[in-house]
Design an enzyme around this catalytic site. Structure first.
Site, PDB file in Angstrom:
ATOM      1  N   ASP A   1       7.884   2.769  -7.268  1.00 13.54           N
ATOM      2  CA  ASP A   1       8.425   1.392  -7.319  1.00 13.54           C
ATOM      3  C   ASP A   1       9.683   1.294  -7.880  1.00 13.54           C
ATOM      4  OD1 ASP A   1       8.834  -1.354  -7.294  1.00 13.54           O
ATOM      5  OD2 ASP A   1       6.595  -1.683  -7.782  1.00 13.54           O
TER       6      ASP A   1
ATOM      7  N   ASP B   1      10.014  -0.625  -1.970  1.00 10.60           N
ATOM      8  CA  ASP B   1      11.457  -0.572  -2.495  1.00 10.60           C
ATOM      9  C   ASP B   1      11.504   0.599  -3.591  1.00 10.60           C
ATOM     10  OD1 ASP B   1      10.486  -1.260  -5.268  1.00 10.60           O
ATOM     11  OD2 ASP B   1      10.624  -3.441  -4.721  1.00 10.60           O
TER      12      ASP B   1
ATOM     13  N   HIS C   1       4.048 -10.703  -8.401  1.00  9.86           N
ATOM     14  CA  HIS C   1       4.140  -9.438  -8.104  1.00  9.86           C
ATOM     15  C   HIS C   1       4.826  -8.630  -9.074  1.00  9.86           C
ATOM     16  CE1 HIS C   1       8.311  -9.349  -5.765  1.00  9.86           C
ATOM     17  NE2 HIS C   1       8.078 -10.135  -6.907  1.00  9.86           N
TER      18      HIS C   1
ATOM     19  N   GLU D   1       4.494  -4.504  -0.169  1.00  9.82           N
ATOM     20  CA  GLU D   1       6.076  -5.313  -0.290  1.00  9.82           C
ATOM     21  C   GLU D   1       6.832  -5.096   1.256  1.00  9.82           C
ATOM     22  OE1 GLU D   1       7.380  -7.611  -2.263  1.00  9.82           O
ATOM     23  OE2 GLU D   1       5.935  -7.151  -3.901  1.00  9.82           O
TER      24      GLU D   1
ATOM     25  N   HIS E   1      10.560  -1.146  -9.471  1.00  5.46           N
ATOM     26  CA  HIS E   1      10.006  -2.053 -10.630  1.00  5.46           C
ATOM     27  C   HIS E   1       9.062  -1.569 -11.472  1.00  5.46           C
ATOM     28  CE1 HIS E   1      11.960  -4.350  -7.416  1.00  5.46           C
ATOM     29  NE2 HIS E   1      12.760  -4.833  -8.002  1.00  5.46           N
TER      30      HIS E   1
ATOM     31  N   ASP F   1       5.089   0.948  -3.282  1.00  7.16           N
ATOM     32  CA  ASP F   1       6.176  -0.184  -2.934  1.00  7.16           C
ATOM     33  C   ASP F   1       7.298   0.014  -2.101  1.00  7.16           C
ATOM     34  OD1 ASP F   1       8.120  -2.367  -3.101  1.00  7.16           O
ATOM     35  OD2 ASP F   1       7.325  -3.027  -5.124  1.00  7.16           O
TER      36      ASP F   1
ATOM     37  N   ASP G   1       6.851  -3.676 -12.868  1.00 11.59           N
ATOM     38  CA  ASP G   1       5.774  -4.414 -12.627  1.00 11.59           C
ATOM     39  C   ASP G   1       4.699  -4.756 -13.917  1.00 11.59           C
ATOM     40  OD1 ASP G   1       6.804  -4.977 -10.318  1.00 11.59           O
ATOM     41  OD2 ASP G   1       5.163  -4.102  -8.846  1.00 11.59           O
TER      42      ASP G   1
ATOM     43  N   HIS H   1       2.985  -7.154  -3.746  1.00 11.88           N
ATOM     44  CA  HIS H   1       2.419  -6.295  -4.845  1.00 11.88           C
ATOM     45  C   HIS H   1       1.537  -6.818  -5.853  1.00 11.88           C
ATOM     46  CE1 HIS H   1       3.606  -1.785  -6.401  1.00 11.88           C
ATOM     47  NE2 HIS H   1       2.337  -2.055  -5.951  1.00 11.88           N
TER      48      HIS H   1
HETATM   49  C1  DIR Z   1      10.940  -8.782 -11.573  1.00 12.64           C
HETATM   50  C2  DIR Z   1      10.952  -8.544 -10.114  1.00 12.64           C
HETATM   51  N1  DIR Z   1      10.869  -7.746 -12.433  1.00 12.64           N
HETATM   52  C3  DIR Z   1       9.859 -10.147 -11.763  1.00 12.64           C
HETATM   53  N2  DIR Z   1       9.862  -7.625  -9.932  1.00 12.64           N
HETATM   54  C4  DIR Z   1       9.443  -7.177  -8.566  1.00 12.64           C
HETATM   55  O1  DIR Z   1      10.144 -11.113 -11.181  1.00 12.64           O
HETATM   56  O2  DIR Z   1       9.163  -9.893 -12.623  1.00 12.64           O
HETATM   57  N3  DIR Z   1      10.387  -7.018  -7.720  1.00 12.64           N
HETATM   58  N4  DIR Z   1       8.359  -6.600  -8.426  1.00 12.64           N
HETATM   59  O3  DIR Z   1       9.696  -6.308  -6.482  1.00 12.64           O
HETATM   60 MN    MN Z   2       6.227  -3.595  -6.854  1.00  6.97          MN
HETATM   61 MN    MN Z   3       9.326  -3.123  -6.337  1.00  7.07          MN
END
Ligand code: DIR
Ligand code: MN
Ligand code: MN
Ligand code: MN
Length: 306
Positions: A123, A228, A140, A271, A125, A226, A127, A96
């Site tokens: 998503d 996920d 990402h 992803e 998350h 994404d 991000d 991502h």
């Molecule tokens: C977590 C995981 N918030 C980080 N982030 C993501 O590492 O910043 N996982 N995008 O897909």
């Molecule tokens: Mn993402």
């Molecule tokens: Mn994600």
């Protein structure tokens, strides 16, 4: 529509290997044939393979910045070129972090044509980390903060580049947010529809609000999907599965409503990690999702009164 496929074999923004195989898996799952069958013109521009950016530093808080930054620059330029020549950029990821490039390229295009850019972020998350807040150092987890101008990551793109207004970002499906991320999201007014609001209101109500907002502003809408976002039972081929994601039908309905709206200018499919997938299942699901966004229907619907 004239669709240009852009392969982005990038995995260094995530914490593990495998997402670099995403573009190949999406091609094998039939992304181009699907688009052709829906009467779109398709050009596959192949994969980007930029050399690492020697001018960028090694930063322990932003892992693999030289290569992620190189992809950001190359994709920003490519997406801008495709959009400027009237095409629809369809980005085959790749992790991502590539959205730092795709969204920045669309932001430059939108500024040039004088229309606001909106982003729909599907998503688990949000991000919205930065090198300063990230618990992992994986880029990402930072792209939204980056293209909103809230995560300075060395000199990846020039200062003064067009940014996205965080209030024009809609996040749907969110269920994993880090503590500092939460504060930043609130502070900057990102529109978050987390899994609870999706459960309570349903995707149709949420999507109407999003689409009415974009439409009223005569905006362009970039969609960043994404893997996920979807529940891991349906799409297991991703490095950061989070239980309790969108169902197959919820995700399709979003894509169908996006298609009906005619507002979508560009799409990231990101992803996908074929190394973790179950016999191509997640790659096929992503192609099915894209098919709905590009006009596949079970039955035609009467158009909604204006
Ligand atoms: C977590 C995981 N918030 C980080 N982030 C993501 O590492 O910043 N996982 N995008 O897909
Ligand atoms: Mn993402
Ligand atoms: Mn994600
Ligand atoms: Mn390649």
């Amino acid at each position: 529509t004239s669709v240009t496929l852009i392969g982005v074999p990038l995995e260094e923004g995530s914490g593990r290997r495998g997402a670099s195989m995403g573009p190949t898996a999406l091609r094998i799952a039939g992304i181009a044939t699907m688009l052709t069958e829906l009467d779109h013109r398709v050009t596959d521009s192949g994969d980007l393979h930029p050399a690492p950016a020697a001018d960028l530093p090694d930063d322990p808080k932003a892992h693999h910045l030289k290569i992620v930054g190189a992809f950001t620059r190359a994709l920003e330029a490519k997406v801008y070129d495709v959009a400027s020549s009237g095409g629809f950029p369809l980005i085959l990821g790749g992790d991502h972090s590539l959205s730092m490039g795709s969204v920045s390229g669309m932001a430059r295009y939108a500024a040039e044509v004088g229309r606001p850019l909106f982003v729909l972020w599907l998503d688990a998350h949000s991000d919205f980390n930065s090198p300063a807040t990230s618990p992992s150092g994986n880029i990402h987890g930072m792209p939204v903060a980056y293209f909103c101008g809230q995560a300075e990551i060395a000199n990846v793109l020039p200062a003064g580049r067009p940014l996205v207004d965080p209030k024009k970002v809609f996040q749907v499906g969110i269920r994993s947010v880090d503590p500092h991320e939460r504060e930043q999201i609130r502070e900057h007014g990102v529109n978050v529809f987390d899994m609870r609001s999706l459960d309570e209101q349903g995707v149709a109500v949420i999507m109407r609000r999003v689409l009415d907002t974009v439409s009223a502003a005569n905006g362009l809408l970039h969609v960043s999907f994404d893997v996920d976002f979807i529940d891991p039972d349906i799409a297991p081929g991703v490095g950061t599965t989070v239980p309790g994601g969108a169902t197959y039908r919820e995700a399709h309905l979003i894509m169908e409503m996006l298609s009906d709206s005619g507002l979508v200018s560009s799409l990231d499919l990101v992803e996908l990690n074929p190394f973790l997938d179950d016999r191509g299942k997640s790659a096929r699901v992503l192609v099915e999702m894209a098919a709905s966004l590009f006009g596949r229907r079970i039955f035609d619907r009467p158009t909604r009164a204006a």
